[in-house]
Design a protein around this motif. Structure first.
Motif, PDB file in Angstrom:
ATOM      1  N   LEU A  95       0.835  -1.202   0.000  1.00 45.64           N
ATOM      2  CA  LEU A  95       0.000   0.000   0.000  1.00 45.64           C
ATOM      3  C   LEU A  95       0.871   1.254   0.000  1.00 45.64           C
ATOM      4  O   LEU A  95       1.885   1.326   0.704  1.00 45.64           O
ATOM      5  N   PHE A  96       0.455   2.232  -0.774  1.00 47.32           N
ATOM      6  CA  PHE A  96       1.141   3.528  -0.856  1.00 47.32           C
ATOM      7  C   PHE A  96       0.087   4.613  -0.699  1.00 47.32           C
ATOM      8  O   PHE A  96      -1.051   4.439  -1.146  1.00 47.32           O
ATOM      9  N   ARG A  97       0.448   5.754  -0.130  1.00 48.14           N
ATOM     10  CA  ARG A  97      -0.501   6.867  -0.085  1.00 48.14           C
ATOM     11  C   ARG A  97      -0.611   7.466  -1.490  1.00 48.14           C
ATOM     12  O   ARG A  97       0.376   7.526  -2.226  1.00 48.14           O
ATOM     13  N   ALA A  98      -1.810   7.918  -1.844  1.00 41.31           N
ATOM     14  CA  ALA A  98      -2.005   8.506  -3.172  1.00 41.31           C
ATOM     15  C   ALA A  98      -1.554   9.965  -3.182  1.00 41.31           C
ATOM     16  O   ALA A  98      -2.299  10.878  -3.520  1.00 41.31           O
ATOM     17  N   THR A  99      -0.304  10.184  -2.794  1.00 41.76           N
ATOM     18  CA  THR A  99       0.314  11.504  -2.848  1.00 41.76           C
ATOM     19  C   THR A  99       1.224  11.519  -4.077  1.00 41.76           C
ATOM     20  O   THR A  99       1.331  10.518  -4.772  1.00 41.76           O
ATOM     21  N   SER A 100       1.929  12.625  -4.308  1.00 41.47           N
ATOM     22  CA  SER A 100       2.803  12.643  -5.486  1.00 41.47           C
ATOM     23  C   SER A 100       3.905  11.592  -5.339  1.00 41.47           C
ATOM     24  O   SER A 100       4.172  10.824  -6.255  1.00 41.47           O
ATOM     25  N   GLN A 101       4.511  11.518  -4.151  1.00 44.70           N
ATOM     26  CA  GLN A 101       5.586  10.537  -3.954  1.00 44.70           C
ATOM     27  C   GLN A 101       5.059   9.101  -3.967  1.00 44.70           C
ATOM     28  O   GLN A 101       5.614   8.219  -4.638  1.00 44.70           O
ATOM     29  N   GLY A 102       3.969   8.853  -3.241  1.00 43.64           N
ATOM     30  CA  GLY A 102       3.410   7.511  -3.162  1.00 43.64           C
ATOM     31  C   GLY A 102       3.004   6.997  -4.536  1.00 43.64           C
ATOM     32  O   GLY A 102       3.286   5.847  -4.902  1.00 43.64           O
ATOM     33  N   THR A 103       2.374   7.856  -5.314  1.00 40.76           N
ATOM     34  CA  THR A 103       1.909   7.461  -6.646  1.00 40.76           C
ATOM     35  C   THR A 103       3.095   7.188  -7.571  1.00 40.76           C
ATOM     36  O   THR A 103       3.096   6.219  -8.330  1.00 40.76           O
ATOM     37  N   ALA A 151      -0.951 -10.466  -9.732  1.00 43.30           N
ATOM     38  CA  ALA A 151       0.154  -9.653  -9.229  1.00 43.30           C
ATOM     39  C   ALA A 151       0.603 -10.066  -7.828  1.00 43.30           C
ATOM     40  O   ALA A 151      -0.212 -10.341  -6.955  1.00 43.30           O
ATOM     41  N   VAL A 152       1.888 -10.117  -7.633  1.00 40.04           N
ATOM     42  CA  VAL A 152       2.492 -10.295  -6.312  1.00 40.04           C
ATOM     43  C   VAL A 152       3.580  -9.235  -6.174  1.00 40.04           C
ATOM     44  O   VAL A 152       4.571  -9.306  -6.879  1.00 40.04           O
ATOM     45  N   PRO A 153       3.387  -8.239  -5.338  1.00 37.37           N
ATOM     46  CA  PRO A 153       2.194  -7.997  -4.529  1.00 37.37           C
ATOM     47  C   PRO A 153       1.086  -7.309  -5.337  1.00 37.37           C
ATOM     48  O   PRO A 153       1.331  -6.806  -6.422  1.00 37.37           O
ATOM     49  N   GLN A 154      -0.132  -7.304  -4.749  1.00 37.81           N
ATOM     50  CA  GLN A 154      -1.192  -6.453  -5.269  1.00 37.81           C
ATOM     51  C   GLN A 154      -0.867  -5.048  -4.766  1.00 37.81           C
ATOM     52  O   GLN A 154      -0.761  -4.839  -3.560  1.00 37.81           O
ATOM     53  N   ILE A 155      -0.721  -4.116  -5.697  1.00 36.93           N
ATOM     54  CA  ILE A 155      -0.326  -2.761  -5.303  1.00 36.93           C
ATOM     55  C   ILE A 155      -1.517  -1.821  -5.396  1.00 36.93           C
ATOM     56  O   ILE A 155      -2.241  -1.828  -6.384  1.00 36.93           O
ATOM     57  N   ALA A 156      -1.688  -1.021  -4.352  1.00 34.27           N
ATOM     58  CA  ALA A 156      -2.751  -0.009  -4.375  1.00 34.27           C
ATOM     59  C   ALA A 156      -2.222   1.294  -3.813  1.00 34.27           C
ATOM     60  O   ALA A 156      -1.417   1.291  -2.878  1.00 34.27           O
ATOM     61  N   THR A 157      -2.655   2.405  -4.422  1.00 36.07           N
ATOM     62  CA  THR A 157      -2.450   3.676  -3.738  1.00 36.07           C
ATOM     63  C   THR A 157      -3.787   4.011  -3.079  1.00 36.07           C
ATOM     64  O   THR A 157      -4.851   3.640  -3.575  1.00 36.07           O
ATOM     65  N   VAL A 158      -3.710   4.668  -1.928  1.00 37.10           N
ATOM     66  CA  VAL A 158      -4.886   4.873  -1.095  1.00 37.10           C
ATOM     67  C   VAL A 158      -5.101   6.366  -0.859  1.00 37.10           C
ATOM     68  O   VAL A 158      -4.159   7.088  -0.516  1.00 37.10           O
ATOM     69  N   ARG A 159      -6.330   6.807  -1.072  1.00 42.57           N
ATOM     70  CA  ARG A 159      -6.633   8.233  -0.881  1.00 42.57           C
ATOM     71  C   ARG A 159      -6.322   8.637   0.556  1.00 42.57           C
ATOM     72  O   ARG A 159      -6.786   7.987   1.503  1.00 42.57           O
ATOM     73  N   PRO A 160      -5.521   9.691   0.734  1.00 42.07           N
ATOM     74  CA  PRO A 160      -5.242  10.153   2.097  1.00 42.07           C
ATOM     75  C   PRO A 160      -6.542  10.390   2.872  1.00 42.07           C
ATOM     76  O   PRO A 160      -7.513  10.874   2.308  1.00 42.07           O
TER      77      PRO A 160
END
Lengths: 328, 265
Positions: A95-103, A151-160
């Protein structure tokens, strides 16, 4: 191990905010569903201080790549390092935050691993051993849920702010696993020359309170009143596309389909009609206050509290009352 | 300098959207379509780059047959050449599959110095194809670009400003680069009548999967690893409360209610 949920911890030159750790909360929930653990992963010059905080916010383990080349954020350096960790440990979810860096890191890492990803998710759940990722589509008129089968891993960005902050417990600790991975300067494509701090430092996405203006504000001066209320409440100033296109306020303030997507706890919309393009960017806010002269404005359908009236009369009264009650 | 620009056809942002359930793809037939609004800024930046530094522009678009319209519009705005990328096998491609196909096209075009894309599309809204494209090609990944300061094709260098949280980051990067631009970077121009007339007559060249050497097991709905499992209408927000009465009373009530939320610090 292999079924773990990993959370990417973003930082700016080593500096974190509590929000950097927010996904450890939902990460834990998902890991419980998968019968696994939640881990943090960090790329940076030094990772120990960040790891300590990650444990406090619930990470059971922290994986880190350290090196001088990771001092400041660079998409290519960070993505290559993050990919090396994901490829070696193969967690179920990242999981990544849906920020500029995370995305930036999520997209490049997924591409380097040869998978797609799901961006700006607002719902995450474990369903039959796979993660179901839900995002808004088409101006928030629909939600679409996807799974990433191969996919391994399943990757998602998440709305802050889409999920609650985890509790902090400074007594917690855990194991830090450091992996050696370096990239030669000559193999890197980018170099940051400088950072120009915005005079108004708009960070709509992180703001808990947003006061926004639309076409009904009528002129640039109207935004002074909006800013006064935003400042008083410690919030940020937002705007509709109509206000930005009229030149009353800069694009960085725009909320909506062609602007930013926000989820503050309080969103006060002044003179915003509530076109679907604007609602797309703010309809998941916790509490929406609409102030508009037109009782038929669509914004009232999305509002928690509505006031039919002229913002020029309503805002000064609100400012006066807030000042009195908050002692400011 | 060789400049490429990626354009996407999207449903008109004012149009009513229809989904094909359960396949999870858009019913694009009979829907008014436009060039993705963010891509107009990418196209304008390509035109400005050509004006400032000389060079040629090739516009590409991946999509169904009718997406040729966006390339016609680009021709009317005087891009040097266009290339449509279309194959039934591409339908339903996820972001990675899309980036992979675009990467194959850019490799086939060859010697590209800079690729401009919009920050995101207004239909899929994913905003990651540009970054994936850069990662697949191993080119510089420059996202959220608010200003192109300089491009030095001979020295293989570009300097841009990226609008990120809290301010603008000035980045120097090697060419080739994939640059995704935000709204406000420029003022997109409109085509003139002569340009439109000229473009109307041009045959739009097309590449399919075979032309690009695309492995079709990796693209389209079948080859994409992200699968749509559910499309739903989000629950409506609960009926709101209209506060009525004198402004004095309304302001009093509202400020109490907002302070009770314990959000204001």
């Amino acid at each position: 191990m292999a079924n773990d949920v990993w959370v990417y911890i973003e930082h700016k030159d080593g500096a974190v905010t509590p929000m950097s750790f927010e996904l450890l909360g939902i990460g834990k929930t998902l890991a419980d569903g998968l019968g696994s653990g939640v881990c943090a992963f960090v790329v940076g010059e030094k990772a120990d201080d960040i790891a300590k905080e990650a444990f406090a916010y619930g990470a059971s383990k922290v994986f880190a790549v350290e090196g001088a080349e990771y001092k400041g954020f660079r998409a290519d350096a960070y993505s290559k390092a993050a990919t090396s960790l994901l490829d070696k440990y193969k967690p179920a979810v990242a999981l990544f935050r849906a920020t500029s860096q995370g995305t930036d890191v999520a997209a490049a890492s997924a591409a380097l691993l040869g998978f797609g990803l799901c961006t700006d998710t607002i719902g995450l759940a474990v369903d039959g051993g796979k993660m179901k990722m839900t995002r808004a589509a088409f101006g928030g008129n629909y939600t679409v849920s996807v799974v990433n089968e191969k996919a391994v891993p399943q990757i998602a960005t998440v709305r802050p702010k889409a999920f609650a902050m985890p509790e902090k417990d400074a007594s917690k600790s855990g194991e830090v696993v450091k992996e050696a991975f370096s990239v030669a300067e000559a193999d890197l494509n980018t170099k940051v020359l400088e950072f120009i701090q915005s005079a108004t430092a708009v960070n709509l996405v992180e703001a808990d309170i947003i006061v926004a203006g639309g076409r009904g504000v009528g002129n640039p001066e109207g935004f002074q009143l909006i800013k006064e209320l935003a400042d008083l409440l410690g919030g940020a100033v937002g705007a509709s596309r109509a206000a930005v296109d009229s030149g009353w306020i800069a694009y960085e303030h725009q909320v909506g389909q062609t602007g930013k997507t926000v989820k503050p706890k309080i969103y006060i919309a002044c003179g915003v009609s509530g076109a679907i393009q604007h609602l797309a960017g703010m309809r998941t806010s916790d509490c929406i206050v609409a102030i508009n002269k037109d009782p038929d404005a669509p914004i009232f359908k999305a509002a928690t509290f509505g006031i039919v009236g002229d913002y020029k009369q309503v805002l000064p009264k609100l400012i006066e009352k807030f000042k009195g009650k908050l002692g400011r | 300098m060789k400049i490429a620009v990626c354009l996407k056809q999207v449903p008109d942002t004012e149009a009513e959207i229809k989904w094909d359930i359960p396949s999870g793809t858009l019913k694009r037939d009979g829907m008014d379509s436009i060039t993705n609004p963010f891509d107009e800024f990418a196209l304008e930046e390509a035109l400005l780059t050509r004006e400032n530094y000389d060079g040629e522009i090739v516009a590409i678009s991946m999509g169904p047959e009718k997406a040729a319209d966006v390339l016609r519009n680009a021709l009317a705005l005087t891009v040097n050449s266009v290339q449509q990328i279309s194959d039934p096998a591409f339908a339903g491609s996820d972001t990675y599959a899309t980036a992979y196909v675009l990467a194959q096209a850019l490799k086939k075009i060859g010697d590209v110095d800079v690729v401009f894309t919009g920050k995101q599309s207004t239909d899929g809204n994913t905003g990651v194809v540009s970054a994936e494209l850069a990662a697949i090609l191993g080119w510089s990944q420059l996202t959220y670009v608010a200003k192109v300061r300089s491009i030095d094709a001979a020295g293989k260098k570009i300097v841009v400003e990226r609008a990120i949280e809290g301010g603008n980051e000035v980045v120097e990067a090697k060419l080739p680069a994939v640059v995704s631009v935000i709204k406000g970077i420029n003022e997109p121009r409109l085509p003139n009548l002569m340009g439109i007339r000229k473009a109307a007559k041009v045959e739009i060249p097309k590449w399919n999967a075979g032309d690009l050497g695309v492995d079709t097991s990796k693209v389209g709905a079948a080859g994409s690893c992200t699968k749509v499992v559910e499309i739903a209408v989000p629950p409506p927000r609960g009926a709101g409360e209209i506060l009525k009465g004198e402004i004095e009373d309304i302001a009093n009530t509202l400020t109490d209610k907002l302070i009770d939320l314990k959000v204001i610090k």
